[in-house]
Every structure is written in C-alpha cells, then in structure tokens.
Design a protein around this motif. Structure first.
Motif, PDB file in Angstrom:
ATOM      1  N   GLU A 112      11.308  -2.094   0.899  1.00 39.99           N
ATOM      2  CA  GLU A 112      10.298  -3.157   0.875  1.00 39.99           C
ATOM      3  C   GLU A 112       9.316  -2.996   2.028  1.00 39.99           C
ATOM      4  OE1 GLU A 112      11.756  -7.156   0.444  1.00 39.99           O
ATOM      5  OE2 GLU A 112      13.426  -6.505  -0.821  1.00 39.99           O
ATOM      6  N   ASP A 115       6.909  -0.309   1.079  1.00 40.49           N
ATOM      7  CA  ASP A 115       5.943  -0.852   0.113  1.00 40.49           C
ATOM      8  C   ASP A 115       4.874  -1.658   0.843  1.00 40.49           C
ATOM      9  OD1 ASP A 115       7.331   0.277  -1.990  1.00 40.49           O
ATOM     10  OD2 ASP A 115       8.413  -1.577  -2.504  1.00 40.49           O
ATOM     11  N   HIS A 116       5.303  -2.485   1.771  1.00 43.01           N
ATOM     12  CA  HIS A 116       4.379  -3.324   2.544  1.00 43.01           C
ATOM     13  C   HIS A 116       3.379  -2.474   3.322  1.00 43.01           C
ATOM     14  CE1 HIS A 116       2.956  -6.431   5.287  1.00 43.01           C
ATOM     15  NE2 HIS A 116       3.368  -5.708   6.320  1.00 43.01           N
ATOM     16  N   ASP A 120       4.455   5.734   0.214  1.00 37.64           N
ATOM     17  CA  ASP A 120       5.193   6.069  -1.004  1.00 37.64           C
ATOM     18  C   ASP A 120       6.426   6.898  -0.698  1.00 37.64           C
ATOM     19  OD1 ASP A 120       5.723   6.302  -3.787  1.00 37.64           O
ATOM     20  OD2 ASP A 120       4.829   8.301  -3.758  1.00 37.64           O
ATOM     21  N   ARG A 144      11.905   8.000  -2.846  1.00 34.99           N
ATOM     22  CA  ARG A 144      11.156   7.575  -1.657  1.00 34.99           C
ATOM     23  C   ARG A 144      11.406   8.463  -0.444  1.00 34.99           C
ATOM     24  NH1 ARG A 144       9.225   2.402  -2.727  1.00 34.99           N
ATOM     25  NH2 ARG A 144       7.696   2.949  -1.130  1.00 34.99           N
TER      26      ARG A 144
END
Length: 305
Positions: A112, A115-116, A120, A144
């Motif tokens: 997370e 993502d923030h 990638d 990832r």
C-alpha cells in the motif's frame, strides 16, 4: 575515586549517545513522512532519485537504520542513482504495532505504501529480522519485487535458534541503559562485528557505533523489538514463508560463523529459491563490519544487473 570516575565516564557516554539519538529522530537528515495504510500508520524516509530500493531494517532499528544502510551500501553518490524508501516496520518509530499484526499484514502495508508513492516495482533489501518481511513481500506480491538483497538473514534452521527467549527480550526492551551497555561488552561486540573492540580498526568501530546508534532511543522501538522476537522470528523459524511464490533473483549475504543462519542453513534455503546466489564474508560478524567497499560493489552490481 577511580571507580566513581569510571562509572561517571560510562554515564556520560550513555547520556551523550542518547542525546544524539533523540536529535536524529527529532531532526531527520532526509525527508520523513507518514502514510496511513489499512493496517496502520507507517513512517518512512525517502530520498534520492533513480531505481527504487525499499530498505527493511533489522530488529531494534527503524527508518533511520535503513538510511544508515543506504548511505553505506549504495554508491557514494546514491542520490543520483537510487530512490531510497526506508520505512519503520510495525512497532518502530512512527509505525505503531497493530493488534494481532502478522508478517503478511506488514507485507501488505508496504505494498500500500508503494501504491501511495506511485512505485510499481522495487528492489527490496532486508536486514536481519527485516529479511523475513522482505521474503514474505516477495512471496505474497511477486510482481512488485524486482530483486532481493538479504543481509545476515533470519531463516529456517536445522538446529536450535541462537535467540534469547521472549521474556528476556521483554525485559531488555525496557532497560535502555542495559541494552546500550551490552553494545560495549567485548563478547557481544565480537558477535556483532566479528572481533572484540580491541581488535577493530577505528573505521570499523565507527561503523559499528553508527549502526548501534540506530537502536536508540529505545522507547519508540520497544514494541517492534518484542514483536520481532515473538512473531517475526517464529514465522521464519517455523518455515511459514511460502518460498514457492518468490520469483525475484536474490543475493544472500552472510558472514562466516554467522549468528542467525549458519552456512549450511543458508545454502539449504538458497537452493529453494528459483534464482539465488550467496556471498559469504570471512569476517564482519552479524552486521558485516569492515566490508564497506566489498559490499557496496556487490550490492550495486547485483541491483544493476
């Protein structure tokens, strides 16, 4: 009088070290921010530009330990080559320990965070207990993780784990002066650095003291230190990491006569990974002291492949 002077000398060293440690957390040398994941708050440092590298600190550390590692291990001009992301794991400075937190929860929270940040794929570095989270992240979210670097890893062992019992860790985690004092005991220094203080060069002592400094102040690291021993270490020792899900190439770095994972255990574990190589150093102890140039070259070459 000499005994009193000696005692006062220890207290002054302790006090001076704690002042430096408090100032480091209060005035970070690089940008530090907070992110609220669905698993809880994460504090992280981020600096540099280029290839993203996620650094997961060892037991007793925090975001500041990841910074210390990056400044030592990556190319000297790392700010032009690497985007270093160094979070505090659960229970460490700025990242409270969620109730019932699991190793997979920590891995999910890190995804997370990526993502923030709009990242990638990332190279993942794990240090000591941080290698457990690094491996879990690579297993749970293989798309990832580009490459894995595992320093002094905590792995499943054929024999008994050389770790203190959880109650002892709970006590030590509430005794800051005692913990600091143990970092000066020759036998403990030999485990950490591969040689007692009297046999270490000044540069090696400075390196060890800098790493030890990232374990203080203790209070914001207490919950994480206990969690690492009670939950994270047991996860690794019980072989609960789903290794078959890992796809990323891995570099496992260890010292001869390693504290956590002896040679045979490292070789046995690396054989279970799809693409792993090992680098065993003939000296350096658990925190691999005295190998700065060798490790900088090995890590940067591996990440650059």
């Amino acid at each position: 009088m000499r005994c009193d002077d000696h005692r006062m000398g220890w207290w002054k060293r302790y006090h001076d070290d704690m002042v430096v440690a408090e100032r480091r957390l209060a005035n970070p040398p690089v940008p530090v921010a907070d992110f609220r994941s669905t698993h809880g708050m994460l504090r992280y440092a981020r600096f540099g530009t280029g290839r993203a590298v996620l650094v997961l600190h060892g037991s007793g550390g925090g975001w500041d330990q990841g910074i210390d590692w990056a400044q030592r291990r990556l190319a000297q001009n790392h700010t032009d080559r690497y985007d270093v992301i160094s979070p505090s794991r659960f229970g460490y400075p700025g990242s409270p320990l969620p109730d019932g937190a699991s190793v997979s929860d920590q891995a999910a929270a890190l995804v997370e965070l990526l993502d923030h940040l709009g990242v990638d794929q990332v190279d993942v570095v794990g240090l000591s207990a941080g290698t457990v989270i690094a491996l879990q992240l690579a297993a749970d979210h293989p798309g990832r993780v580009r490459r894995l670097v595992l320093e002094s890893p905590l792995l499943p062992l054929a024999g008994r784990a050389p770790l203190p019992p959880v109650p002892a860790v709970r006590v030590l985690a509430r005794a800051q002066f005692l913990l600091w004092l143990t970092t000066k005991i020759p036998a403990v220094v030999k485990l950490a650095a591969g040689a007692p203080p009297a046999q270490l060069a000044k540069d090696d002592l400075d390196e060890l003291n800098a790493i030890n400094g990232t374990m203080f102040p203790l209070a914001p690291r207490r919950a994480g230190t206990v969690h690492d021993r009670a939950t994270v270490a047991e996860h690794a020792l019980a072989d609960r990491i789903p290794v078959s899900g890992i796809a990323a190439p891995a570099l496992i770095i260890n010292a001869a006569h390693a504290l956590l994972a002896p040679h045979d255990d490292v070789e046995r574990f690396s054989a279970r990974l799809p693409d792993a190589r090992t680098l065993e150093l003939d000296h350096g102890g658990h925190v691999l002291i005295g190998n700065v140039e060798t490790l900088r070259r090995a890590v940067t070459e591996f990440l650059g492949e």
